[in-house]
Design an enzyme around this catalytic site. Structure first.
Site, PDB file in Angstrom:
ATOM      1  N   ARG A  44       3.557  -4.284  -1.307  1.00 36.14           N
ATOM      2  CA  ARG A  44       2.577  -4.306  -0.215  1.00 36.14           C
ATOM      3  C   ARG A  44       1.966  -2.909  -0.141  1.00 36.14           C
ATOM      4  O   ARG A  44       2.649  -1.922  -0.443  1.00 36.14           O
ATOM      5  CB  ARG A  44       3.249  -4.631   1.132  1.00 36.14           C
ATOM      6  CG  ARG A  44       3.741  -6.078   1.268  1.00 36.14           C
ATOM      7  CD  ARG A  44       2.577  -7.052   1.424  1.00 36.14           C
ATOM      8  NE  ARG A  44       3.014  -8.415   1.648  1.00 36.14           N
ATOM      9  CZ  ARG A  44       3.216  -9.329   0.693  1.00 36.14           C
ATOM     10  NH1 ARG A  44       3.027  -9.014  -0.578  1.00 36.14           N
ATOM     11  NH2 ARG A  44       3.595 -10.550   0.998  1.00 36.14           N
ATOM     12  N   GLU A  72      -6.339  -4.949   3.485  1.00 37.00           N
ATOM     13  CA  GLU A  72      -6.872  -5.949   2.549  1.00 37.00           C
ATOM     14  C   GLU A  72      -7.818  -6.894   3.262  1.00 37.00           C
ATOM     15  O   GLU A  72      -7.496  -7.350   4.363  1.00 37.00           O
ATOM     16  CB  GLU A  72      -5.711  -6.724   1.911  1.00 37.00           C
ATOM     17  CG  GLU A  72      -4.847  -5.817   1.054  1.00 37.00           C
ATOM     18  CD  GLU A  72      -3.699  -6.555   0.353  1.00 37.00           C
ATOM     19  OE1 GLU A  72      -3.550  -7.772   0.551  1.00 37.00           O
ATOM     20  OE2 GLU A  72      -2.973  -5.908  -0.396  1.00 37.00           O
ATOM     21  N   HIS A  87      -4.938  -8.453  -4.837  1.00 35.38           N
ATOM     22  CA  HIS A  87      -3.704  -9.108  -4.408  1.00 35.38           C
ATOM     23  C   HIS A  87      -3.592 -10.526  -4.991  1.00 35.38           C
ATOM     24  O   HIS A  87      -3.654 -11.524  -4.269  1.00 35.38           O
ATOM     25  CB  HIS A  87      -3.613  -9.157  -2.867  1.00 35.38           C
ATOM     26  CG  HIS A  87      -2.233  -9.431  -2.361  1.00 35.38           C
ATOM     27  ND1 HIS A  87      -1.793  -9.013  -1.134  1.00 35.38           N
ATOM     28  CD2 HIS A  87      -1.186 -10.084  -2.925  1.00 35.38           C
ATOM     29  CE1 HIS A  87      -0.543  -9.406  -0.947  1.00 35.38           C
ATOM     30  NE2 HIS A  87      -0.155 -10.058  -2.028  1.00 35.38           N
TER      31      HIS A  87
HETATM   32  C1  8YV Z   1       0.432 -13.716  -1.342  1.00 32.58           C
HETATM   33  C2  8YV Z   1       2.506 -12.565  -1.983  1.00 32.58           C
HETATM   34  O1  8YV Z   1       0.631 -12.832  -0.318  1.00 32.58           O
HETATM   35  O2  8YV Z   1       4.191 -14.210  -1.895  1.00 32.58           O
HETATM   36  C3  8YV Z   1       3.832 -13.084  -1.567  1.00 32.58           C
HETATM   37  O3  8YV Z   1       4.561 -12.360  -0.868  1.00 32.58           O
HETATM   38  O4  8YV Z   1       2.266 -11.398  -1.945  1.00 32.58           O
HETATM   39  C4  8YV Z   1       1.444 -13.489  -2.442  1.00 32.58           C
HETATM   40  O5  8YV Z   1       1.953 -14.542  -3.085  1.00 32.58           O
HETATM   41  C5  8YV Z   1       0.352 -14.980  -0.609  1.00 32.58           C
HETATM   42  O6  8YV Z   1       1.035 -15.996  -1.144  1.00 32.58           O
HETATM   43  C6  8YV Z   1      -1.098 -15.304  -0.326  1.00 32.58           C
HETATM   44  O7  8YV Z   1      -1.293 -16.613  -0.101  1.00 32.58           O
END
Ligand code: 8YV
Length: 327
Positions: free
Chosen positions: A237, A266, A285
């Site tokens: 993150r 974001e 992302h």
């Molecule tokens: C996306 C992720 O944030 O699973 C997570 O923690 O970072 C990503 O797969 C998420 O799924 C967006 O839809």
């Protein structure tokens, strides 16, 4: 009577059909200024919600007095205020494991693209700038046989280690909350303190979940410890890194380059200094964003929601202590 649930993310029609068989569904493809007022209205009677990215805190929970299950379509759940959710005996679930290989592919790809400067070279070719053999000004650095430091050796970290160890002959250094003996045995990964890992690794992949303990885990001190030739990759993150310190480290040659799939804010602002640097490769992302994996995540999340609403324990339950309470 079927339980009332809200879906607040666009999901595959097959998943929506499964949910509709088991629940009375209100569907919001997205939450924006238009849909939010009716979403808040629907929360009043909802016993389950499913989607991703929504900040679930006390304020939101106050609008949802009937809520029993929150199903997060992501593995990370830093968007959920877990103490507040557990206090109200609400179950929360996430989507671990099913995305490990896809995210590892993305992050390893980002590492390769950054080391071999692929976006820059792609731009050169497409803009008609490839007029002579590429000289050393555009050479990259080797990835194979270099030391890979992985911070956060969970399921995704291990899938990255697998690629690096078996495919690229890379020695694996790792730092984690606790020792991962399986990774040590399978990939000959060696446990390091955070400081030592920063000093020793050629590539540093940050894969830790965002928790109060990992906010700005990598900052000025850590970048200064890294090799001047180090490449830093963030697949966790944005908030786990001090972005100002990262900008400073890149501008001052404290590290060589960075590959980033995540940002503190974001979508990242187009005028963010990181976006103006040739030695920074960015992605929006998309770690888990393949058709197959996003479908698996949505299916898993939908199943967890239905199981939880049936009063059974979903396998992906985050706050296990709540299950004992609701029994
Ligand atoms: C996306 C992720 O944030 O699973 C997570 O923690 O970072 C990503 O797969 C998420 O799924 C967006 O839809």
């Amino acid at each position: 009577m079927k339980p009332k649930v809200i879906v607040y993310k666009k999901i595959d029609t097959t998943v929506l059909a499964y949910l509709s068989e088991n629940c009375e569904v209100t569907y919001f493809e997205t939450l924006d200024s238009q849909s939010l007022p009716s979403f808040y209205q629907e929360l009043k009677n909802a016993t389950g919600i499913i989607g991703s990215g929504l900040k679930v805190d006390a304020k939101l929970l106050d609008l949802a007095p009937q809520l029993k299950v929150i199903s997060n379509i992501s593995v990370g759940y830093d968007n959920l205020d877990m103490p507040e959710i557990s206090k109200r005996n609400i179950m929360a679930t996430n989507t671990p494991e099913v995305l490990n290989d896809s995210v590892a592919d993305t992050i390893f790809g980002l590492l390769l693209a950054t080391a071999r400067r692929m976006p820059e070279l792609n731009q050169l070719v497409k803009s008609g700038g490839w007029t002579a053999q590429v000289g050393e000004g555009l050479y990259g650095v080797d990835v194979h046989h270099k030391k890979l430091g992985i911070i956060g050796m969970g399921g995704i970290g291990s899938a990255i280690a697998k690629r690096a160890h078996f495919g690229f002959d890379m020695p694996i250094l790792y730092h984690n909350r606790s020792r991962n003996t399986e990774a040590e045995q399978t990939f000959q990964a060696t446990y390091y303190s955070l400081e030592e890992l920063c000093q020793q690794a050629d590539f540093i992949c940050l894969m830790t979940p965002l928790t109060p303990n990992t906010v700005k885990l990598i900052g000025e001190k850590e970048f200064k410890l890294m090799k001047k030739t180090a490449i830093f990759v963030n697949g966790s993150r944005g908030a786990t890194v001090d972005e100002d310190a990262l900008v400073h480290a890149l501008q001052n040659g404290e590290i060589l380059a960075a590959g980033l799939d995540v940002f503190a804010q974001e979508p990242v602002s187009p005028d963010h200094p990181l976006l103006g640097m040739d030695n920074v490769v960015t992605l929006p992302h998309i770690g888990s964003a393949t058709h197959e994996t996003r479908l698996k995540m949505a299916n898993l999340a939908a199943e967890s929601l239905v199981i939880g609403l049936q009063g059974k324990m979903p396998q992906t339950l985050i706050n296990q202590e709540v299950f004992a309470e609701v029994q």
